[in-house]
Design a protein around this motif. Sequence first.
Motif, short mmCIF file in Angstrom:
data_model
loop_
_atom_site.label_atom_id
_atom_site.label_comp_id
_atom_site.label_asym_id
_atom_site.label_seq_id
_atom_site.Cartn_x
_atom_site.Cartn_y
_atom_site.Cartn_z
N GLU A 140 -10.43 24.72 23.74
CA GLU A 140 -9.72 25.17 22.55
C GLU A 140 -9.58 24.07 21.50
N PHE A 141 -9.73 24.45 20.24
CA PHE A 141 -9.47 23.51 19.13
C PHE A 141 -8.95 24.32 17.95
N GLU A 142 -8.40 23.59 17.00
CA GLU A 142 -7.93 24.28 15.80
C GLU A 142 -8.94 24.02 14.68
N HIS A 143 -9.26 25.08 13.95
CA HIS A 143 -10.28 25.01 12.91
C HIS A 143 -9.61 25.02 11.54
N HIS A 144 -9.92 24.01 10.71
CA HIS A 144 -9.33 23.94 9.36
C HIS A 144 -10.44 24.02 8.33
N ALA A 145 -10.50 25.11 7.61
CA ALA A 145 -11.51 25.22 6.54
C ALA A 145 -10.90 24.62 5.28
N VAL A 146 -11.56 23.63 4.70
CA VAL A 146 -11.00 22.99 3.50
C VAL A 146 -11.89 23.25 2.29
N ASP A 147 -11.28 23.10 1.09
CA ASP A 147 -12.02 23.37 -0.15
C ASP A 147 -12.33 22.10 -0.92
N SER A 148 -11.66 21.01 -0.57
CA SER A 148 -11.84 19.81 -1.40
C SER A 148 -11.89 18.57 -0.53
N VAL A 149 -12.46 17.52 -1.13
CA VAL A 149 -12.54 16.23 -0.44
C VAL A 149 -11.13 15.72 -0.13
N GLU A 150 -10.22 15.89 -1.10
CA GLU A 150 -8.85 15.39 -0.90
C GLU A 150 -8.21 16.05 0.31
N GLU A 151 -8.39 17.36 0.40
CA GLU A 151 -7.80 18.10 1.51
C GLU A 151 -8.38 17.61 2.84
N ALA A 152 -9.70 17.43 2.83
CA ALA A 152 -10.37 16.99 4.06
C ALA A 152 -9.85 15.62 4.48
N VAL A 153 -9.83 14.71 3.54
CA VAL A 153 -9.40 13.34 3.85
C VAL A 153 -7.93 13.34 4.29
N GLY A 154 -7.13 14.18 3.62
CA GLY A 154 -5.72 14.29 4.00
C GLY A 154 -5.56 14.72 5.45
N LEU A 155 -6.31 15.73 5.84
CA LEU A 155 -6.21 16.23 7.22
C LEU A 155 -6.73 15.19 8.22
N LEU A 156 -7.82 14.53 7.85
CA LEU A 156 -8.38 13.52 8.77
C LEU A 156 -7.34 12.43 9.05
N THR A 157 -6.55 12.09 8.02
CA THR A 157 -5.53 11.06 8.19
C THR A 157 -4.33 11.61 8.97
N GLU A 158 -3.92 12.77 8.56
CA GLU A 158 -2.73 13.39 9.17
C GLU A 158 -2.93 13.66 10.67
N LEU A 159 -4.15 14.09 11.04
CA LEU A 159 -4.40 14.48 12.43
C LEU A 159 -5.09 13.38 13.23
N ALA A 160 -5.09 12.17 12.65
CA ALA A 160 -5.89 11.08 13.24
C ALA A 160 -5.58 10.85 14.71
N ASP A 161 -4.33 11.06 15.11
CA ASP A 161 -3.97 10.78 16.50
C ASP A 161 -4.24 11.98 17.41
N ASP A 162 -4.82 13.00 16.83
CA ASP A 162 -4.90 14.27 17.55
C ASP A 162 -6.33 14.75 17.69
N ASP A 163 -7.28 13.81 17.87
CA ASP A 163 -8.68 14.18 18.10
C ASP A 163 -9.22 15.08 17.02
N VAL A 164 -9.39 14.54 15.84
CA VAL A 164 -9.92 15.36 14.75
C VAL A 164 -11.33 14.90 14.41
N LYS A 165 -12.16 15.87 14.05
CA LYS A 165 -13.53 15.56 13.64
C LYS A 165 -13.93 16.45 12.48
N VAL A 166 -14.88 15.95 11.71
CA VAL A 166 -15.45 16.74 10.62
C VAL A 166 -16.47 17.71 11.21
N LEU A 167 -16.47 18.94 10.75
CA LEU A 167 -17.53 19.88 11.10
C LEU A 167 -18.37 20.13 9.85
N ALA A 168 -19.65 19.78 9.94
CA ALA A 168 -20.56 20.08 8.82
C ALA A 168 -21.47 21.21 9.27
N GLY A 169 -22.76 20.97 9.43
CA GLY A 169 -23.68 22.05 9.84
C GLY A 169 -23.52 22.47 11.29
#
Lengths: 291, 779
Positions: free
Chosen positions: A5-34
């Motif tokens: 199980e994982f949580e999926h965050h669809a983002v619209d902007s670079v700022e949002e993406a970077v914000g989430l990457l920082t916010e969830l840094a301690d919680d196993d977060v990764k970027v999903l591209a293709g």
Amino acid sequence: MKPAEFEHHAVDSVEEAVGLLTELADDDVKVLAGGQSLVPLLALRLASVGHLVDVNGVTELATIADGDGLAIGATVRHRQVERSPEVAAANPLLAAAVRRIGHAAIRNRGTIGGTVAHADPAAELPAVLTLLDGSVEVRGTGGGRTIAAADLFDGYFTTTLEPEELLTAVHVPALPAGTGWAVQQFSRRSGDYGIVTVLATLALDGDGRISAARVAYAGVDAVPLRSPVAETALVGQTASAELWTAVGHDAAVVLEPASDLNGSAEYRRHLAATLTARALQQASERAGVRA
Amino acid sequence: MRMVGAKVPRVEDRRILTGRGHYVDDLQLPRMLHAAFLRSPIAHGRVTHLDVEAARAAPGVHAVYTGADMRELSKPIRSPLSQGAVPEVYPLVTDTVRFVGDLVAMVVADSRYTAEDAVGMIDVEYADLPVVMDYEAALDPSVPPLFADLDSNVVHTATKESGDVDAAFAAADRIIEVTLSQHRIANVPIETRGLVADYDAGSGELTVHAATQSPQGLRLQLAQTLDQPMDRLRVLTQDVGGAFGLKGNIFREDFCVPIASRQLGRPVKWIEDRNEHLMASGHAREERIAARVAVTEAGDILGLTAALDLDMGAYPGMPFSAASFTGVIALLLPGPYKVRGYRCDTRVVATNKSTYVAYRGPWAMETFTRERLIDMVAAELGLDPAEVRRRNLLEGADEDRLITGPTVRGITTRECLDRALERIDYPAFRTEQEAARAEGRYLGIGMAAFIENAPGPKEMRPGGGFTGGESAKVRLEMDGALTVITAQSPHGQGHETTLAQLAADEMGVPFDSVRVVHGDTRLTPFNIIGTGGSRAATWGSGAVMVSTRKLREKVLAIAAGQLEIDPSDLQIVDGVVSPKGVPGKEIPLARLAGQMTLMPQTAPPGTDPNLMAEERFTGEETTGSGWSGGVHACIVEVDLGTGGVEIKRWVVVEDCGRIINPAIVDGQIRGGVAQGIGSVLYERIPYDSEGTFLAGTFMDYLLPTSAEIPPIEIVHIESPDDDGVGFRGVGEGGMIVAPATLTNAISDALAPFGARVTEQYLPPAEVLRLAGVVGAGAA
Ligand SMILES: Cc1cc2nc3c(=O)[nH]c(=O)nc-3n(C[C@H](O)[C@H](O)[C@H](O)COP(=O)(O)OP(=O)(O)OC[C@H]3O[C@@H](n4cnc5c(N)ncnc54)[C@H](O)[C@@H]3O)c2cc1C
């Protein structure tokens, strides 16, 4: 082969993406591209994540800009690069290298940012950046920075990107007019990762002497490699089949590839020698003589 | 228009190609649960600790079964057809794991996701045991057997001897000795294994939807092992996405899933994922033959001895054990050649690997060995390999027999060889090869011949062979449609098309009005094999033909009674019965069938209004050769810079008797050749010396794609048949002979380097090693 199980965050902007990457840094977060590399790892449970930040909807990352070289947004698909007239004009080597990535279905989904961030040692794009001294732009909450290719690849599947950073664009210099180029690859089947890939550019002066040369490899080490041995041996020499063979040999013997199911280190060195000679021959045929 | 012999488009294709097929995984039953297995990560060890409590307590989990639980719920698994020493085996391991992927526990949960999460919560520990990973370890008497109830890891031995071996070797000018080996590969159908078991607690009926080649075989084995009454056990199989022999087997998972459904009173689905499939569904081949060939300087092959070892993995295959295939290898190894003395000693050994399963031409080691040996004999004697074949081939004369016994009257191997060499222009190729070598380019040609008893000459199959022939049911519906119920269970062969072609011709109805029904054990006649072993062409077809003929007789008798004429004066054309040459008295089959079904009391005296027939075809009437076979030839170019092999041409000349549907026959041949190419250039199941399995995905198990397969030129020889059922099996031949053809071509290309090709797997690194370009450690 079902991911945990994982949580999926669809983002619209670079700022949002970077914000989430920082916010969830301690919680196993990764970027999903293709998802062409990440999703199989998750499905096989070779990797697990708490959160995925899905950047496929970030439209500002999906364009190719042609100016001082090519600036390719991180979510540009391989297929877009392969078919782009701007890319074909500015850097036909890049288009040819991208065409060697997997099959059409994979290239339709796989992204330029994804393949660079994933840093597979056999991947084509990292080797192109290494060959041409390209760079990437990354963004963190504290702002952006540019990382040169030489400083980017840091080991098997490892880059110098910080976990909270998003790769936003890839810069690939244009090929100078008249520069000959070649992409030589050997793989067991069409569409497979190359066992060894050789990229080369050559420029010839009016006398048929080599005025500039670059050679890079994928699949022979933990990171893509330039070949100082080949490049020094080539410059100033006159183009000839004997030269290509000799340079191929000398460049290959110093490589220290790993062994795997496709063959031993010795086999990979043999391939590197063969493909280097073939690449140089092809690049020399494509090189225009500059007045 | 006669349908038999026509390139009728497959009726299956529209459904399958537009995504409207029905595969097991398409099934969504109300209240259905999902299973996932905990599999062993090690090759051999005792389970010292197993705690499933956390998994049982996880939300969404309905049950977790251990080996001890399954032992209570199942009888030991025994096949009625097994040969050799058979250990006592249960659905899950009871104390010892014996290969990577062995079944330790099963979780049943609301979804596959939840089930896999719970598998991860199972606490298990193993104590390593020494692994048995090769022939030597398996043959070593000091190594303890994998199963405590067996004496040895050598589970079966046999010897076949014919002619005078000593005399043949005494008369020889030379004796050539070599050990040839074929590596472990896998069937890898696009659809993995899978089943949905649905136990109805009200009726006590267990319905199992399975991706199987043999619904009746599975039903029989489930009934015995699960103690389930056969009247309350139904197996259903619709579309199956390939099998190539794999799904003719019955697997331990096949018992686990129905047991869980019976326990829980809910449908349970298990669809094998690709990782499980590569690791644990079963593997094929892995044999070696130490051969000695006695020859004269002129190239006569006088004698052959062979010592065959087969690595069957840990668990015995079901229903057929590996020993049934070593027997076929020993029978066919000398092939259609004049050998005077022959002996074959066979051994089947157990190792810590996944189970040996049948794969398209399971006995193909015989063709690989024989045809490689002939090329080696030719090379050693400095003769042309085509000439050595011609010199030694049997003609197919009335008195000709394989040295192992069976008659080969009418085989066309020699004609196939001549046609293949003509088509590929052998003399021109040799000239081109020489010129290319002078330029440092290495071209090679390979040729190989095979014959296959599909069904074999009559004396090999008295009374219809070991299944006693085959039955089919046909029924004329009230609207004049013809329903054909076959015991075959097609999974890519196109039987819905070919059997309909046959029935349409036999009955005299339009092709479109025939519907072929299969895969429902409530309807289908019993046949333990289902579809497999190249049986359908003869047995499936014969059954449909004799049953349709019987039904036609019934129909004609009724029509004859109604028209008061002799049945022999009637014909059935396009679904209409009419007196030959007398217009105006037509009786459409729809009218006749409607009348007989609604008002059977109006049937003319002495006729049977029950418009069904079920006849058994035993093949007693056929007098053809019974042998399918052919010769393939291919041309390759080897790139010494990379080790890459380019296949420049591939020519097939084959004889499967009368052809029902040329498009389907060609498809079968091409698919088989593709798999043979895969076996030589791409595919290998890799284990390391510790028994670790190294090909978890298609990144490591390389299947050829269409881009790797060259155009395949096919020539058909339809050798005469006599009684109308002259169709012989063609499904396996391509895969049987292609590996020998390709390895011979690569060997020929590498001849200037003195390469001795003894292994079938020739990836680029190995090709370069053989050429002496890279060292021994390269591959
Ligand atoms: C069958 C097959 C064959 C293939 N063959 C080749 C081949 O020959 N050559 C080749 O180069 N590749 C090959 N690939 C891989 C393919 O190119 C992938 O597309 C690529 O490696 C990853 O790109 P993606 O967009 O799919 O990234 P994803 O799979 O989504 O992500 C890959 C990794 O990069 C990270 N990432 C992605 N985007 C960013 C970003 N913007 N910033 C920071 N981190 C990011 C992810 O977090 C993840 O760790 C193949 C894949 C398959 C399935």
